[in-house]
Write an enzyme that holds these catalytic residues in place. Sequence first.
Site, PDB file in Angstrom:
ATOM      1  N   VAL A  62     -64.145 -19.117  -2.642  1.00 34.27           N
ATOM      2  CA  VAL A  62     -63.735 -17.681  -2.201  1.00 34.27           C
ATOM      3  C   VAL A  62     -62.229 -17.694  -2.070  1.00 34.27           C
ATOM      4  O   VAL A  62     -61.619 -18.352  -1.433  1.00 34.27           O
ATOM      5  CB  VAL A  62     -64.200 -17.160  -0.561  1.00 34.27           C
TER       6      VAL A  62
ATOM      7  N   ARG B 134     -69.753 -30.501 -24.001  1.00 34.88           N
ATOM      8  CA  ARG B 134     -69.183 -30.909 -25.126  1.00 34.88           C
ATOM      9  C   ARG B 134     -68.245 -32.113 -25.224  1.00 34.88           C
ATOM     10  O   ARG B 134     -67.253 -32.242 -24.778  1.00 34.88           O
ATOM     11  CB  ARG B 134     -68.350 -29.691 -25.529  1.00 34.88           C
TER      12      ARG B 134
ATOM     13  N   GLU C 246     -64.835 -14.905 -14.862  1.00 36.34           N
ATOM     14  CA  GLU C 246     -66.188 -15.786 -15.008  1.00 36.34           C
ATOM     15  C   GLU C 246     -66.489 -16.135 -16.570  1.00 36.34           C
ATOM     16  O   GLU C 246     -66.243 -15.363 -17.146  1.00 36.34           O
ATOM     17  CB  GLU C 246     -67.233 -15.318 -14.217  1.00 36.34           C
TER      18      GLU C 246
ATOM     19  N   LYS D 287     -68.797 -13.653  -2.810  1.00 36.72           N
ATOM     20  CA  LYS D 287     -67.871 -13.784  -1.716  1.00 36.72           C
ATOM     21  C   LYS D 287     -67.632 -12.990  -0.583  1.00 36.72           C
ATOM     22  O   LYS D 287     -67.493 -13.711   0.415  1.00 36.72           O
ATOM     23  CB  LYS D 287     -66.470 -13.799  -2.458  1.00 36.72           C
TER      24      LYS D 287
ATOM     25  N   GLY E  81     -57.660 -18.853 -11.473  1.00 36.01           N
ATOM     26  CA  GLY E  81     -57.062 -19.665 -12.340  1.00 36.01           C
ATOM     27  C   GLY E  81     -57.144 -21.172 -11.831  1.00 36.01           C
ATOM     28  O   GLY E  81     -57.498 -21.369 -10.943  1.00 36.01           O
TER      29      GLY E  81
ATOM     30  N   GLY F 221     -68.401 -30.837 -14.730  1.00 31.06           N
ATOM     31  CA  GLY F 221     -67.862 -29.652 -15.453  1.00 31.06           C
ATOM     32  C   GLY F 221     -66.564 -29.908 -15.578  1.00 31.06           C
ATOM     33  O   GLY F 221     -65.789 -30.402 -14.688  1.00 31.06           O
TER      34      GLY F 221
ATOM     35  N   ASP G  60     -69.339 -11.083  -8.588  1.00 31.64           N
ATOM     36  CA  ASP G  60     -68.388 -12.262  -7.875  1.00 31.64           C
ATOM     37  C   ASP G  60     -67.547 -11.980  -6.524  1.00 31.64           C
ATOM     38  O   ASP G  60     -67.857 -12.636  -5.615  1.00 31.64           O
ATOM     39  CB  ASP G  60     -67.316 -12.486  -9.138  1.00 31.64           C
TER      40      ASP G  60
ATOM     41  N   GLY H 139     -62.350 -27.571 -13.390  1.00 36.09           N
ATOM     42  CA  GLY H 139     -62.761 -28.895 -13.534  1.00 36.09           C
ATOM     43  C   GLY H 139     -61.340 -29.889 -14.122  1.00 36.09           C
ATOM     44  O   GLY H 139     -61.075 -30.954 -14.026  1.00 36.09           O
TER      45      GLY H 139
HETATM   46  N1  LIG Z   1     -61.739 -20.058 -13.023  1.00 36.98           N
HETATM   47  C1  LIG Z   1     -61.239 -19.471 -11.801  1.00 36.98           C
HETATM   48  O1  LIG Z   1     -60.204 -18.922 -11.555  1.00 36.98           O
HETATM   49  C2  LIG Z   1     -62.199 -19.971 -10.524  1.00 36.98           C
HETATM   50  C3  LIG Z   1     -61.920 -19.647  -9.358  1.00 36.98           C
HETATM   51  C4  LIG Z   1     -62.536 -20.004  -8.205  1.00 36.98           C
HETATM   52  C5  LIG Z   1     -63.906 -20.550  -8.475  1.00 36.98           C
HETATM   53  N2  LIG Z   1     -64.479 -20.776  -9.775  1.00 36.98           N
HETATM   54  C6  LIG Z   1     -65.701 -21.102  -9.876  1.00 36.98           C
HETATM   55  O2  LIG Z   1     -65.497 -22.601 -10.506  1.00 36.98           O
HETATM   56  C7  LIG Z   1     -66.637 -22.961 -11.316  1.00 36.98           C
HETATM   57  C8  LIG Z   1     -66.058 -23.228 -12.579  1.00 36.98           C
HETATM   58  O3  LIG Z   1     -65.446 -22.429 -13.058  1.00 36.98           O
HETATM   59  P1  LIG Z   1     -64.561 -22.414 -14.580  1.00 36.98           P
HETATM   60  O4  LIG Z   1     -63.668 -21.332 -14.754  1.00 36.98           O
HETATM   61  O5  LIG Z   1     -64.021 -23.880 -14.504  1.00 36.98           O
HETATM   62  O6  LIG Z   1     -65.832 -22.276 -15.497  1.00 36.98           O
HETATM   63  P2  LIG Z   1     -65.706 -22.774 -17.095  1.00 36.98           P
HETATM   64  O7  LIG Z   1     -66.703 -22.051 -17.964  1.00 36.98           O
HETATM   65  O8  LIG Z   1     -64.218 -22.903 -17.585  1.00 36.98           O
HETATM   66  O9  LIG Z   1     -66.027 -24.419 -16.617  1.00 36.98           O
HETATM   67  C9  LIG Z   1     -67.312 -24.656 -16.585  1.00 36.98           C
HETATM   68  C10 LIG Z   1     -67.527 -25.955 -17.388  1.00 36.98           C
HETATM   69  O10 LIG Z   1     -68.647 -26.489 -17.100  1.00 36.98           O
HETATM   70  C11 LIG Z   1     -69.499 -26.982 -18.187  1.00 36.98           C
HETATM   71  N3  LIG Z   1     -70.752 -27.250 -18.216  1.00 36.98           N
HETATM   72  C12 LIG Z   1     -71.964 -26.267 -18.254  1.00 36.98           C
HETATM   73  N4  LIG Z   1     -73.047 -26.859 -17.983  1.00 36.98           N
HETATM   74  C13 LIG Z   1     -72.988 -28.108 -17.740  1.00 36.98           C
HETATM   75  C14 LIG Z   1     -73.827 -29.286 -17.580  1.00 36.98           C
HETATM   76  N5  LIG Z   1     -75.198 -29.075 -17.464  1.00 36.98           N
HETATM   77  N6  LIG Z   1     -73.093 -30.277 -17.394  1.00 36.98           N
HETATM   78  C15 LIG Z   1     -72.022 -30.663 -17.611  1.00 36.98           C
HETATM   79  N7  LIG Z   1     -71.030 -29.509 -17.742  1.00 36.98           N
HETATM   80  C16 LIG Z   1     -71.422 -28.437 -17.939  1.00 36.98           C
HETATM   81  C17 LIG Z   1     -69.047 -26.049 -19.318  1.00 36.98           C
HETATM   82  O11 LIG Z   1     -68.979 -26.671 -20.720  1.00 36.98           O
HETATM   83  C18 LIG Z   1     -67.456 -25.725 -18.833  1.00 36.98           C
HETATM   84  O12 LIG Z   1     -66.605 -26.479 -19.687  1.00 36.98           O
HETATM   85  C19 LIG Z   1     -67.541 -21.485 -11.275  1.00 36.98           C
HETATM   86  O13 LIG Z   1     -68.618 -21.819 -10.209  1.00 36.98           O
HETATM   87  C20 LIG Z   1     -66.558 -20.622 -10.976  1.00 36.98           C
HETATM   88  O14 LIG Z   1     -67.142 -19.253 -10.318  1.00 36.98           O
HETATM   89  C21 LIG Z   1     -63.611 -20.542 -10.828  1.00 36.98           C
HETATM   90  N1  LIG Z   2     -63.527 -14.902 -11.548  1.00 33.43           N
HETATM   91  C1  LIG Z   2     -62.867 -15.038 -10.338  1.00 33.43           C
HETATM   92  C2  LIG Z   2     -62.438 -16.381 -10.184  1.00 33.43           C
HETATM   93  C3  LIG Z   2     -61.844 -16.656  -8.918  1.00 33.43           C
HETATM   94  O1  LIG Z   2     -62.874 -16.940  -7.963  1.00 33.43           O
HETATM   95  C4  LIG Z   2     -61.861 -13.996  -9.945  1.00 33.43           C
HETATM   96  O2  LIG Z   2     -61.476 -13.403 -10.967  1.00 33.43           O
HETATM   97  O3  LIG Z   2     -61.569 -14.024  -9.168  1.00 33.43           O
HETATM   98 NA    NA Z   3     -60.020 -20.159  -0.670  1.00 34.28          NA
END
Ligand SMILES: NC(=O)c1ccc[n+]([C@@H]2O[C@H](COP(=O)([O-])OP(=O)(O)OC[C@H]3O[C@@H](n4cnc5c(N)ncnc54)[C@H](O)[C@@H]3O)[C@@H](O)[C@H]2O)c1
Ligand SMILES: N[C@@H](CCO)C(=O)O
Ligand code: NA
Length: 430
Positions: A134, A49, A192, A207, A306, A13, A203, A18
């Site tokens: 979390v 993609r 999300e 947590k 973020g 990802g 969510d 990522g």
């Molecule tokens: N954004 C935040 O603030 C945040 C904070 C804490 C935890 N998280 C967690 O982190 C994880 C990622 O969140 P994000 O915000 O980066 O989401 P995002 O949607 O921006 O990124 C996920 C990426 O994974 C890719 N993807 C989906 N299926 C795939 C596959 N089979 N193979 C390869 N790539 C694939 C998607 O195209 C996308 O680019 C989630 O579990 C989310 O809950 C996010």
């Molecule tokens: N969507 C989650 C990302 C962080 O876990 C939030 O807004 O807190």
């Molecule tokens: Na943490």
Amino acid sequence: MMRTRPLKVALLGCGVVGSEVARIMTTHADDLAARIGAPVELAGVAVRRPDKVREGIDPALVTTDATALVKRGDLDIVVEVIGGIEPARTLITTAFEHGASVVSANKALLAQDGAALHAAAEQNGRDLYYEAAVAGAIPLIRPLRESLAGDKVNRVLGIVNGTTNFILDKMDTTGAGYQEALDEATALGYAEADPTADVEGFDAAAKAAILAGIAFHTRVRLDDVHREGMTEVTAADFASAKEMGCTIKLLAICERAEDGASVTARVHPAMIPLSHPLASVRGAYNAVFVESDASGQLMFYGPGAGGAPTASAVLGDLVAVGRNRLGGTTGPGESAYAALPVSSMGEVVTRYHISLDVADKPGVLAQVATVFAEHGVSIDTVRQQGKDGEASLVVVTHRASDAALGGTVEALRKLDTVRGVASIMRVEGE
Ligand SMILES: NC(=O)c1ccc[n+]([C@@H]2O[C@H](COP(=O)([O-])OP(=O)(O)OC[C@H]3O[C@@H](n4cnc5c(N)ncnc54)[C@H](O)[C@@H]3O)[C@@H](O)[C@H]2O)c1
Ligand SMILES: N[C@@H](CCO)C(=O)O
Ligand code: NA
């Protein structure tokens, strides 16, 4: 001494989180190597993609075949930041089977299948770390798992969802509409992929399940967590809260029962006094109070969502797991020995703020007060406002069980003089 063979890391990802993980791995490569004791090599990046331009990532590393990547057999660490249940679950399990440790930010998956994933890690002698799952950048999992391992945690209370805190804060301070505030939180990378998970409390509930599990050494799953989202919080609720010297936050609350024999976990909007530190947690920030026997009250505060803040937590785990790999060891796994029962919401005891629309005529107040008394719910304050033969009655209770309050409200709805229950909100943090 620095080992020359690099630790091979695969990134699954490359979205909001990522892409920041990849960026920091590159820009901080020398420091990470020095801290771990071996260089870290980005060995592959699985994306959905492949044509998207990804600055700083060698296109030769990019693949759409995440399964083949985790099966390579030469990986030391797999970082899962895809999110969701599948294919993330199978990819993590496969990574363990092929000898890698795993760092994940995936609270939804951990809250649903944490026990099985921990078991898979243990069977294969590998680590499963998830500090980012979390409260984003805030160190919370490791302090609970390690620093507080000698204490007895009784309560975890906090704001653990950045998106909903951002929305509620905007509604409260600028009068912004719900949708406008949600769109902004999404554009900032807090929400999300499907923001329903944020606004409906899934969510935060995931947590809460993870926190309760670690805090109470007990398996707590998403289904064990009582969940109410924040989509029904209105400007009128904020006005009522203000009149009480409160604001409204979406809280996650994990508690040990007074007799210590069971635990509860819940997520719902609640009024908290403006004087409480949680009231001043703004924007996408998170804050969590942990109360333990010996430590007393601890507060953890910081950016809860973020790309970069979350990547900070992922990279902290990467360093810890990397050190373990070099040392031929693993960190602490799941601790669920206490196996306490998780009680239902009915057994939770707290205070309530109830707004009723009633007929403005003699005896109504007495009738309403009688219903509360009959259900053993003690009233703290009552405020009445008249409007054209109708009145609004605001009742604030002393502490009562959710079951008793539920019975009270059901009986109130049956009174002819009660035209409607405008809102019920719990009052916390007093
Ligand atoms: N954004 C935040 O603030 C945040 C904070 C804490 C935890 N998280 C967690 O982190 C994880 C990622 O969140 P994000 O915000 O980066 O989401 P995002 O949607 O921006 O990124 C996920 C990426 O994974 C890719 N993807 C989906 N299926 C795939 C596959 N089979 N193979 C390869 N790539 C694939 C998607 O195209 C996308 O680019 C989630 O579990 C989310 O809950 C996010
Ligand atoms: N969507 C989650 C990302 C962080 O876990 C939030 O807004 O807190
Ligand atoms: Na943490």
